[in-house]
Design an enzyme around this catalytic site. Structure first.
Site, PDB file in Angstrom:
ATOM      1  N   ASP A  13       0.777  -1.346  -0.126  1.00  0.00           N
ATOM      2  CA  ASP A  13       0.079   0.073  -0.014  1.00  0.00           C
ATOM      3  C   ASP A  13       0.626   1.339  -0.133  1.00  0.00           C
ATOM      4  OD1 ASP A  13      -2.217  -1.632   0.220  1.00  0.00           O
ATOM      5  OD2 ASP A  13      -2.336  -1.575   2.493  1.00  0.00           O
ATOM      6  N   GLY A  15       1.610   2.813  -2.710  1.00  0.00           N
ATOM      7  CA  GLY A  15       1.004   3.755  -3.715  1.00  0.00           C
ATOM      8  C   GLY A  15       1.553   3.213  -5.202  1.00  0.00           C
ATOM      9  N   LYS A  16       1.773   2.002  -5.040  1.00  0.00           N
ATOM     10  CA  LYS A  16       2.253   1.310  -6.296  1.00  0.00           C
ATOM     11  C   LYS A  16       1.403   1.645  -7.381  1.00  0.00           C
ATOM     12  CE  LYS A  16       2.387  -2.453  -4.132  1.00  0.00           C
ATOM     13  NZ  LYS A  16       2.116  -2.371  -2.912  1.00  0.00           N
ATOM     14  N   GLY A  17       0.221   1.689  -7.188  1.00  0.00           N
ATOM     15  CA  GLY A  17      -1.155   1.863  -8.388  1.00  0.00           C
ATOM     16  C   GLY A  17      -0.808   3.058  -9.118  1.00  0.00           C
ATOM     17  N   LYS A  18      -0.684   4.332  -8.256  1.00  0.00           N
ATOM     18  CA  LYS A  18      -0.572   5.598  -8.750  1.00  0.00           C
ATOM     19  C   LYS A  18       0.698   5.740  -9.348  1.00  0.00           C
ATOM     20  CE  LYS A  18       0.945  10.010  -7.770  1.00  0.00           C
ATOM     21  NZ  LYS A  18       0.534  11.554  -7.192  1.00  0.00           N
ATOM     22  N   ASN A  38      -5.000 -10.305  -3.532  1.00  0.00           N
ATOM     23  CA  ASN A  38      -4.855  -9.715  -2.249  1.00  0.00           C
ATOM     24  C   ASN A  38      -4.481  -8.351  -2.291  1.00  0.00           C
ATOM     25  OD1 ASN A  38      -2.661 -10.759  -3.632  1.00  0.00           O
ATOM     26  ND2 ASN A  38      -1.439 -11.511  -1.588  1.00  0.00           N
ATOM     27  N   ALA A  39      -4.148  -7.986  -3.752  1.00  0.00           N
ATOM     28  CA  ALA A  39      -3.588  -6.552  -3.855  1.00  0.00           C
ATOM     29  C   ALA A  39      -4.774  -5.684  -4.203  1.00  0.00           C
ATOM     30  CB  ALA A  39      -2.472  -6.861  -5.239  1.00  0.00           C
ATOM     31  N   GLY A  40      -4.540  -4.528  -3.547  1.00  0.00           N
ATOM     32  CA  GLY A  40      -5.540  -3.516  -4.100  1.00  0.00           C
ATOM     33  C   GLY A  40      -4.655  -2.220  -4.577  1.00  0.00           C
ATOM     34  N   HIS A  41      -4.771  -1.976  -5.707  1.00  0.00           N
ATOM     35  CA  HIS A  41      -3.904  -0.960  -6.144  1.00  0.00           C
ATOM     36  C   HIS A  41      -4.847   0.278  -6.632  1.00  0.00           C
ATOM     37  CE1 HIS A  41      -0.230  -3.649  -7.013  1.00  0.00           C
ATOM     38  NE2 HIS A  41      -0.850  -3.656  -5.744  1.00  0.00           N
ATOM     39  N   ARG A 142       3.645 -28.975  -6.057  1.00  0.00           N
ATOM     40  CA  ARG A 142       3.376 -29.561  -7.397  1.00  0.00           C
ATOM     41  C   ARG A 142       1.930 -30.295  -7.755  1.00  0.00           C
ATOM     42  NH1 ARG A 142       8.982 -32.139  -6.743  1.00  0.00           N
ATOM     43  NH2 ARG A 142       8.014 -32.348  -4.797  1.00  0.00           N
ATOM     44  N   GLN A 223       2.105  -5.793  -3.073  1.00  0.00           N
ATOM     45  CA  GLN A 223       2.538  -6.272  -1.882  1.00  0.00           C
ATOM     46  C   GLN A 223       3.660  -5.468  -1.704  1.00  0.00           C
ATOM     47  OE1 GLN A 223       1.577  -9.509  -3.346  1.00  0.00           O
ATOM     48  NE2 GLN A 223      -0.315  -8.828  -2.691  1.00  0.00           N
ATOM     49  N   GLY A 414      -0.257  13.887  -3.693  1.00  0.00           N
ATOM     50  CA  GLY A 414      -1.825  13.595  -3.642  1.00  0.00           C
ATOM     51  C   GLY A 414      -1.808  12.654  -4.401  1.00  0.00           C
TER      52      GLY A 414
HETATM   53  P1  GDP Z   1      -0.667   0.011  -3.686  1.00  0.00           P
HETATM   54  O1  GDP Z   1      -1.334  -1.209  -3.153  1.00  0.00           O
HETATM   55  O2  GDP Z   1       0.628   0.325  -3.259  1.00  0.00           O
HETATM   56  O3  GDP Z   1      -0.907   0.494  -5.239  1.00  0.00           O
HETATM   57  O4  GDP Z   1      -1.583   1.218  -2.694  1.00  0.00           O
HETATM   58  P2  GDP Z   1      -2.967   1.449  -2.576  1.00  0.00           P
HETATM   59  O5  GDP Z   1      -3.664   1.901  -3.652  1.00  0.00           O
HETATM   60  O6  GDP Z   1      -3.770   0.367  -1.685  1.00  0.00           O
HETATM   61  O7  GDP Z   1      -2.844   2.600  -1.260  1.00  0.00           O
HETATM   62  C1  GDP Z   1      -2.297   3.843  -1.567  1.00  0.00           C
HETATM   63  C2  GDP Z   1      -3.509   5.037  -1.159  1.00  0.00           C
HETATM   64  O8  GDP Z   1      -2.803   6.242  -1.076  1.00  0.00           O
HETATM   65  C3  GDP Z   1      -4.451   5.065  -2.353  1.00  0.00           C
HETATM   66  O9  GDP Z   1      -5.858   5.079  -1.707  1.00  0.00           O
HETATM   67  C4  GDP Z   1      -3.997   6.242  -3.321  1.00  0.00           C
HETATM   68  O10 GDP Z   1      -5.119   6.639  -3.915  1.00  0.00           O
HETATM   69  C5  GDP Z   1      -3.478   7.004  -2.247  1.00  0.00           C
HETATM   70  N1  GDP Z   1      -2.225   7.812  -2.670  1.00  0.00           N
HETATM   71  C6  GDP Z   1      -1.325   7.697  -3.451  1.00  0.00           C
HETATM   72  N2  GDP Z   1      -0.382   8.576  -3.408  1.00  0.00           N
HETATM   73  C7  GDP Z   1      -0.671   9.405  -2.840  1.00  0.00           C
HETATM   74  C8  GDP Z   1      -0.207  10.762  -2.196  1.00  0.00           C
HETATM   75  O11 GDP Z   1       0.807  11.130  -2.543  1.00  0.00           O
HETATM   76  N3  GDP Z   1      -1.165  11.320  -1.433  1.00  0.00           N
HETATM   77  C9  GDP Z   1      -2.337  11.137  -0.964  1.00  0.00           C
HETATM   78  N4  GDP Z   1      -2.838  11.702  -0.149  1.00  0.00           N
HETATM   79  N5  GDP Z   1      -2.569   9.884  -1.428  1.00  0.00           N
HETATM   80  C10 GDP Z   1      -1.736   9.207  -2.135  1.00  0.00           C
HETATM   81  P1  IMO Z   2      -0.922  -4.220  -2.155  1.00  0.00           P
HETATM   82  O1  IMO Z   2      -0.313  -4.762  -3.389  1.00  0.00           O
HETATM   83  C1  IMO Z   2      -0.878  -4.759   1.922  1.00  0.00           C
HETATM   84  C2  IMO Z   2      -0.793  -8.937   3.749  1.00  0.00           C
HETATM   85  C3  IMO Z   2      -2.197  -9.260   4.501  1.00  0.00           C
HETATM   86  C4  IMO Z   2      -1.578 -10.239   5.489  1.00  0.00           C
HETATM   87  C5  IMO Z   2      -0.341 -10.830   4.702  1.00  0.00           C
HETATM   88  C6  IMO Z   2      -0.866 -12.130   4.155  1.00  0.00           C
HETATM   89  O2  IMO Z   2      -2.095  -3.584  -2.204  1.00  0.00           O
HETATM   90  O3  IMO Z   2       0.263  -3.498  -1.543  1.00  0.00           O
HETATM   91  P2  IMO Z   2      -2.176 -12.901   2.180  1.00  0.00           P
HETATM   92  O4  IMO Z   2      -3.708 -12.735   1.921  1.00  0.00           O
HETATM   93  O5  IMO Z   2      -1.362 -12.215   1.281  1.00  0.00           O
HETATM   94  O6  IMO Z   2      -1.878 -14.410   2.537  1.00  0.00           O
HETATM   95  O7  IMO Z   2      -1.997 -12.196   3.475  1.00  0.00           O
HETATM   96  O8  IMO Z   2      -0.120  -9.941   3.748  1.00  0.00           O
HETATM   97  N1  IMO Z   2      -1.032  -8.231   2.321  1.00  0.00           N
HETATM   98  C7  IMO Z   2      -1.010  -6.983   1.969  1.00  0.00           C
HETATM   99  N2  IMO Z   2      -0.916  -5.759   2.781  1.00  0.00           N
HETATM  100  N3  IMO Z   2      -1.235  -4.495   0.738  1.00  0.00           N
HETATM  101  C8  IMO Z   2      -1.293  -5.526   0.216  1.00  0.00           C
HETATM  102  O9  IMO Z   2      -1.171  -5.525  -1.391  1.00  0.00           O
HETATM  103  C9  IMO Z   2      -1.274  -6.972   0.750  1.00  0.00           C
HETATM  104  N4  IMO Z   2      -1.472  -8.018   0.372  1.00  0.00           N
HETATM  105  C10 IMO Z   2      -1.256  -9.005   1.300  1.00  0.00           C
HETATM  106  O10 IMO Z   2      -3.054  -8.176   5.191  1.00  0.00           O
HETATM  107  O11 IMO Z   2      -0.883  -9.409   6.517  1.00  0.00           O
HETATM  108 MG    MG Z   3      -2.834  -1.536  -1.641  1.00  0.00          MG
END
Ligand code: GDP
Ligand code: IMO
Ligand code: MG
Length: 424
Positions: A13, A15-18, A38-41, A142, A223, A414
């Site tokens: 989390d 900010g990889k998506g951004k 498990n990812a959320g970008h 396997r 992750q 942002g």
């Molecule tokens: P990811 O899993 O690494 O892609 O990150 P997530 O999307 O799960 O979480 C990052 C959150 O921070 C998202 O809601 C983005 O929209 C937000 N975000 C990314 N860059 C910035 C930033 O520079 N400032 C702020 N305020 N939010 C950001």
């Molecule tokens: P992104 O790509 C943050 C965490 C889970 C748990 C551990 C194992 O959005 O950064 P799993 O379901 O993978 O077996 O859970 O890893 N986890 C993450 N935490 N961002 C993620 O993905 C994650 N994907 C898994 O919360 O602690």
């Molecule tokens: Mg995420």
């Protein structure tokens, strides 16, 4: 013929998506190489917000071919829903390519993820319960089913019958759950197979041909470094390799193609789920950070744990991934604090550790050693050039760069694509 790797340097989390979305502007391919849903970008462009779980973050650009590589685990029902959602929002997903070597998340994987977590009680990992761990476990054992098995239903059924015998025994005898029926699973997955057929490709060959033509491939990690199965805070990790090395095994590229390794690094630290976290804030400052940063999970909605920036982890990520640069995110969130703390070492048993400690017990009990820096107070979300940031904000970035030993090339102020400042 360059490949660029984009990797999270903390616990996800960052900010990889951004960052991927921004950097995809001048690449031809964006590849997910490990993990699953498990990812959320999150990507924000204009008034549109996308939350992606499996589809690579380059999907907003018509010139980008999104690729789901060999190292990913795919829940086909979830992927199809995500694709339908994107189409509903007017995006063209027809260029997506999916590797036949990717493993399939099966219904028993999701069930086992849930029941094993329950079984662990207080020792639970806090997984996303998407079946990720059990799917990678079967891959290593396997006995996994792969995307290509969907295109020979006889083989699919044979493999399913074999593995389901063992899964049903475990589900019913150890966890007291109902056994699953192979015929039901086969019927469900046969439908997925037809719908996914147009996307299946030899992704490894595709990427090599692209590199040979001089095109650029961006490998998007899910992750983060500290969630890596081999290099993270085991056992509180995910079951794949988010680090840069995983980008190669998960896509079929070799190290000589890699030109840049970009570490996505939050200006503070967050973590979802269980496990040690030396700079964690469990006080009002932490609550403020959670609220200002809106630190709630993209996938599970869980509240993220928060803490001050940890340079020991940044140094470790620089080494493990061979980072060439950092992309620093969420600097704007720190405008809310008048004094900022940065951890530059850990203390344990009268010893100071500048580098990630070699034994888990040291990390679990590590006391952060902080330096304090003045905050800047002003809103920086509208700043358009790096040199226009308040001098305290620039000093903070300089300090992180010095401590981590890797240039900070981008600073994000942002969530929107446009809120990014290039520094060098
Ligand atoms: P990811 O899993 O690494 O892609 O990150 P997530 O999307 O799960 O979480 C990052 C959150 O921070 C998202 O809601 C983005 O929209 C937000 N975000 C990314 N860059 C910035 C930033 O520079 N400032 C702020 N305020 N939010 C950001
Ligand atoms: P992104 O790509 C943050 C965490 C889970 C748990 C551990 C194992 O959005 O950064 P799993 O379901 O993978 O077996 O859970 O890893 N986890 C993450 N935490 N961002 C993620 O993905 C994650 N994907 C898994 O919360 O602690
Ligand atoms: Mg995420």
């Amino acid at each position: 013929m360059p490949a660029h790797i984009l990797v999270g340097t903390q616990w996800g989390d960052e900010g990889k998506g951004k960052a991927t979305d921004l950097l995809a502007d001048d690449v031809q391919y964006v590849v997910r190489y490990q993990g699953g849903n498990n990812a959320g970008h999150t990507i924000i462009v204009g008034d549109r917000t996308l939350k992606l779980h499996l589809v690579p973050s380059g999907v907003m650009y018509p010139h980008v071919t999104p690729v789901i590589g060999d190292g990913v685990v795919i829940d086909p029902g979830v992927l199809l829903e995500e694709l339908d959602d994107l189409v509903d929002q007017g995006l063209d997903v027809s260029k997506l390519k999916i590797s036949g070597n990717a493993h399939l998340i099966m219904p028993y994987h999701r069930e086992l993820d849930r029941v094993t977590e329950r079984f662990l009680g207080r020792q639970k990992l806090g997984t996303t319960k998407r079946g990720i761990g059990p799917t990678y476990a079967d891959k290593a054992a396997r006995v996994g089913l792969r995307v290509q098995d969907l295109y020979d239903m006889k083989i699919f059924r044979q493999k399913l019958d074999t593995v389901l015998k063992e899964k049903n025994a475990v589900l019913s005898r150890v966890y007291n759950r109902l056994p699953m029926k192979a015929a039901d699973i086969e019927t469900e997955y046969a439908v997925y197979a037809e719908r996914l057929r147009p996307y299946i490709a030899d992704t490894m060959a595709l990427l090599h041909d692209a590199l040979d033509r001089g095109e650029t491939v961006l490998l998007e990690g899910a992750q983060g470094t500290l969630l890596d199965l081999d290099h993270g805070t085991y056992p509180f990790v995910t079951s794949s390799n988010p680090v840069a090395g995983g980008a190669l095994t998960g896509s079929g590229l070799g190290p000589r193609h890699v030109e840049r390794v970009i570490g996505i690094t939050k200006a503070y630290v967050t973590r979802v789920g269980s496990g040690p976290f030396p700079t964690e804030l469990r006080d009002e400052t932490g609550e403020r950070m959670t609220e200002v940063g809106q630190e709630y999970g993209t996938t599970t909605g869980r509240r993220r744990r928060v803490g001050w920036f940890d340079a020991v982890l940044a140094r470790y990520a620089a080494r493990v991934n061979g980072l060439t640069e950092h992309f620093l995110t969420k600097l704007d969130v720190l405008s809310a604090f008048s004094t900022l703390r940065v951890c530059h070492a850990y203390r344990y048993d009268d010893e100071e550790y500048e580098h990630f400690p070699p034994h888990q017990s040291i990390f679990h009990h590590a006391e952060p050693v902080y330096s304090e820096l003045p905050g800047w107070g002003d809103d920086i979300t509208q700043v358009t050039e790096y040199h226009l940031l308040p001098k305290e904000a620039q000093a903070y970035v300089d300090h992180l760069e010095e401590l981590s030993g890797v240039p900070i090339r981008y600073v994000s102020v942002g969530p929107a694509r446009s809120q990014t400042l290039e520094r060098h």
